[in-house]
Design an enzyme around this catalytic site. Structure first.
Site, mmCIF file in Angstrom:
data_model
loop_
_atom_site.group_PDB
_atom_site.id
_atom_site.type_symbol
_atom_site.label_atom_id
_atom_site.label_comp_id
_atom_site.label_asym_id
_atom_site.label_seq_id
_atom_site.Cartn_x
_atom_site.Cartn_y
_atom_site.Cartn_z
ATOM 1 N N ARG A 47 -20.915 7.959 11.322
ATOM 2 C CA ARG A 47 -21.341 7.987 9.911
ATOM 3 C C ARG A 47 -22.687 8.710 9.760
ATOM 4 O O ARG A 47 -22.890 9.450 8.787
ATOM 5 C CB ARG A 47 -21.418 6.552 9.374
ATOM 6 C CG ARG A 47 -21.758 6.476 7.907
ATOM 7 C CD ARG A 47 -21.515 5.068 7.316
ATOM 8 N NE ARG A 47 -22.191 4.951 6.033
ATOM 9 C CZ ARG A 47 -23.233 4.157 5.798
ATOM 10 N NH1 ARG A 47 -23.710 3.365 6.741
ATOM 11 N NH2 ARG A 47 -23.793 4.137 4.609
ATOM 12 N N HIS A 51 -23.137 11.918 7.385
ATOM 13 C CA HIS A 51 -24.076 11.951 6.250
ATOM 14 C C HIS A 51 -25.165 13.005 6.429
ATOM 15 O O HIS A 51 -25.725 13.496 5.452
ATOM 16 C CB HIS A 51 -24.677 10.566 6.006
ATOM 17 C CG HIS A 51 -23.754 9.643 5.275
ATOM 18 N ND1 HIS A 51 -24.177 8.590 4.514
ATOM 19 C CD2 HIS A 51 -22.395 9.635 5.183
ATOM 20 C CE1 HIS A 51 -23.129 7.954 3.981
ATOM 21 N NE2 HIS A 51 -22.030 8.572 4.389
ATOM 22 N N TRP A 190 -11.054 -0.989 7.999
ATOM 23 C CA TRP A 190 -9.840 -0.353 7.476
ATOM 24 C C TRP A 190 -8.643 -0.603 8.395
ATOM 25 O O TRP A 190 -7.511 -0.514 7.979
ATOM 26 C CB TRP A 190 -10.052 1.158 7.352
ATOM 27 C CG TRP A 190 -10.995 1.603 6.276
ATOM 28 C CD1 TRP A 190 -10.656 1.970 4.998
ATOM 29 C CD2 TRP A 190 -12.425 1.771 6.359
ATOM 30 N NE1 TRP A 190 -11.777 2.351 4.302
ATOM 31 C CE2 TRP A 190 -12.869 2.243 5.109
ATOM 32 C CE3 TRP A 190 -13.369 1.572 7.374
ATOM 33 C CZ2 TRP A 190 -14.225 2.523 4.842
ATOM 34 C CZ3 TRP A 190 -14.704 1.846 7.108
ATOM 35 C CH2 TRP A 190 -15.112 2.309 5.863
HETATM 36 ZN ZN1 ZEM Z 1 -17.075 6.880 5.158
HETATM 37 N N1 ZEM Z 1 -17.752 5.141 4.310
HETATM 38 N N2 ZEM Z 1 -16.699 7.643 3.307
HETATM 39 N N3 ZEM Z 1 -16.513 8.630 5.996
HETATM 40 N N4 ZEM Z 1 -17.486 6.112 6.969
HETATM 41 C C1 ZEM Z 1 -18.155 4.030 4.981
HETATM 42 C C2 ZEM Z 1 -18.158 3.836 6.356
HETATM 43 C C3 ZEM Z 1 -17.816 4.810 7.266
HETATM 44 C C4 ZEM Z 1 -16.857 7.008 2.096
HETATM 45 C C5 ZEM Z 1 -17.560 5.800 1.886
HETATM 46 O O1 ZEM Z 1 -17.975 5.497 0.629
HETATM 47 C C6 ZEM Z 1 -17.863 4.898 2.949
HETATM 48 C C7 ZEM Z 1 -16.072 9.750 5.355
HETATM 49 C C8 ZEM Z 1 -15.754 9.823 4.018
HETATM 50 C C9 ZEM Z 1 -16.051 8.825 3.083
HETATM 51 C C10 ZEM Z 1 -17.285 6.763 8.169
HETATM 52 C C11 ZEM Z 1 -16.983 8.113 8.351
HETATM 53 C C12 ZEM Z 1 -16.646 8.967 7.327
HETATM 54 C C13 ZEM Z 1 -18.563 3.037 4.048
HETATM 55 C C14 ZEM Z 1 -19.114 1.665 4.419
HETATM 56 C C15 ZEM Z 1 -18.366 3.558 2.794
HETATM 57 C C16 ZEM Z 1 -18.657 2.812 1.487
HETATM 58 C C17 ZEM Z 1 -20.604 1.741 4.735
HETATM 59 C C18 ZEM Z 1 -21.143 0.393 5.149
HETATM 60 O O2 ZEM Z 1 -21.118 -0.528 4.315
HETATM 61 O O3 ZEM Z 1 -21.590 0.259 6.307
HETATM 62 C C19 ZEM Z 1 -16.252 7.811 1.053
HETATM 63 C C20 ZEM Z 1 -16.184 7.495 -0.425
HETATM 64 C C21 ZEM Z 1 -15.749 8.922 1.665
HETATM 65 C C22 ZEM Z 1 -14.983 9.993 0.983
HETATM 66 C C23 ZEM Z 1 -13.789 10.354 1.359
HETATM 67 C C24 ZEM Z 1 -15.956 10.841 6.280
HETATM 68 C C25 ZEM Z 1 -15.529 12.259 5.907
HETATM 69 C C26 ZEM Z 1 -16.321 10.356 7.510
HETATM 70 C C27 ZEM Z 1 -16.420 11.039 8.834
HETATM 71 C C28 ZEM Z 1 -15.805 12.173 9.153
HETATM 72 C C29 ZEM Z 1 -17.451 5.817 9.252
HETATM 73 C C30 ZEM Z 1 -17.249 6.099 10.742
HETATM 74 C C31 ZEM Z 1 -17.785 4.590 8.676
HETATM 75 C C32 ZEM Z 1 -18.036 3.249 9.382
HETATM 76 C C33 ZEM Z 1 -19.503 3.028 9.611
HETATM 77 C C34 ZEM Z 1 -19.796 1.715 10.283
HETATM 78 O O4 ZEM Z 1 -20.986 1.364 10.335
HETATM 79 O O5 ZEM Z 1 -18.903 1.039 10.780
#
Ligand code: ZEM
Length: 290
Positions: A47, A51, A190
């Site tokens: 993440r 970001h 998920w």
């Molecule tokens: Zn995420 N993501 N993401 N994401 N994401 C979260 C967590 C993680 C969206 C999003 O709002 C959120 C992509 C795309 C998008 C990862 C990777 C990638 C979380 C939770 C949210 C709310 C955060 C938390 O509470 O800790 C949205 C709207 C997306 C649009 C499609 C893409 C592209 C990613 C990588 C290629 C990963 C690995 C996590 C888990 C983080 C963790 O701490 O476990």
């Protein structure tokens, strides 16, 4: 003059082997620090790399993984980046041990390492990102909003230069990790294996019955059967949209195809906005524990 003080200091030019050492150090720390979250810092490292990269705007050439500007406020304080300090802090001892690597190269290398160590595909890597100062921080609002749907996803990801297929392939990263109430406000993982990359995210989207979770938090879905898994409104949008859904079906049916496309699109994501020198080599790192 033959005294040593006139000898020019040797410039250290890091090679593939040096970056593999950094990779190995990150992989070792992932093994060692198993008491975090679901047993791994891997997801939060992915993440962080996402970001750092996903702020890119192809029109202005601003944002992207070249800069590591999330080290600074205001970018570190953007709501979307809540919780990423854990990932940055995890990497500080690595930076201290290998001070020659830039933060921007390190964060992306950590993303590559995390994906590979969590049984994902090989992600090719190029080095050469330069850290930039606080003036290069991007404005808030460049990352996707989980409460929104397909129009928003297209606006955000088209701005980075991705197409519909690539958007769906990128979303497969949500096989990893979880939502935290003290970060995004959302709750839960998920998939049932949040520290192993699989195409389960797509399978679950298609095969489970999803219902609104009844709680005081932000609107999110839970699976009807176990009520332990979650989907964001933005996740559900990729099966509500016909064009997106075609790709969800492709990836749900074929893990090899998902891995192939995921590798290519993550490489593209991690290189957004990076002015690599001509002739920069592409490397693939050897997994350590995967
Ligand atoms: Zn995420 N993501 N993401 N994401 N994401 C979260 C967590 C993680 C969206 C999003 O709002 C959120 C992509 C795309 C998008 C990862 C990777 C990638 C979380 C939770 C949210 C709310 C955060 C938390 O509470 O800790 C949205 C709207 C997306 C649009 C499609 C893409 C592209 C990613 C990588 C290629 C990963 C690995 C996590 C888990 C983080 C963790 O701490 O476990």
């Amino acid at each position: 003059y033959s005294n040593d003080s006139n000898v020019a200091p040797k410039l250290f030019v890091p090679k593939f082997e040096d970056y593999q050492k950094v990779y190995n150090e990150i992989a070792g720390r992932l093994e060692e620090k198993e008491d975090y979250d679901d047993g791994s810092y891997g997801p939060v490292l992915v993440r962080l790399a996402w970001h750092a990269s996903g702020t890119y705007d192809k029109e202005t050439g601003t944002g992207g993984s070249n800069g590591a500007t999330m080290r600074f406020s205001p970018e570190s304080d953007h709501g979307a980046n809540a919780g990423l300090k854990a990932a940055r802090d995890f990497l500080e001892p690595v930076k201290a041990k290998f001070p020659w690597i830039t933060y921007s190269d390190l964060w992306i290398l950590a993303g590559v390492c995390a994906i590979q160590e969590m049984m994902g595909p090989t992600i090719p890597y190029r080095a050469g990102r330069q850290d930039r100062d606080v003036a290069a921080c991007t404005p808030d609002g460049r990352l996707p909003d989980a409460a929104q749907a397909q129009d928003h996803l297209r606006n955000i990801f088209y701005r980075m230069g991705f197409n519909d297929q690539e958007i769906v392939a990128l979303c497969g990263a949500h096989a990893l990790g979880r939502c935290h109430t003290d970060r995004s406000g959302y709750s839960g993982p998920w998939t049932f294996s949040p520290t192993v990359l699989t195409n389960d995210y797509y399978k679950l989207l298609l095969e489970e019955k999803w219902q609104w979770k009844k709680w005081n938090g932000p609107k999110q879905y839970e699976d009807k059967k176990t009520q332990t898994l979650m989907m964001l409104p933005a996740d559900m949008a990729i099966i509500q949209d016909k064009k997106f859904k075609e790709w969800v079906k492709v990836y749900a049916a074929d893990n090899d195809k998902f891995f192939q496309d995921f590798s290519a699109v993550v490489k593209k994501l991690f290189e957004l906005g990076v002015p690599f020198k001509e002739g920069t080599e592409t490397w693939t790192f050897k997994p350590v524990n995967a």
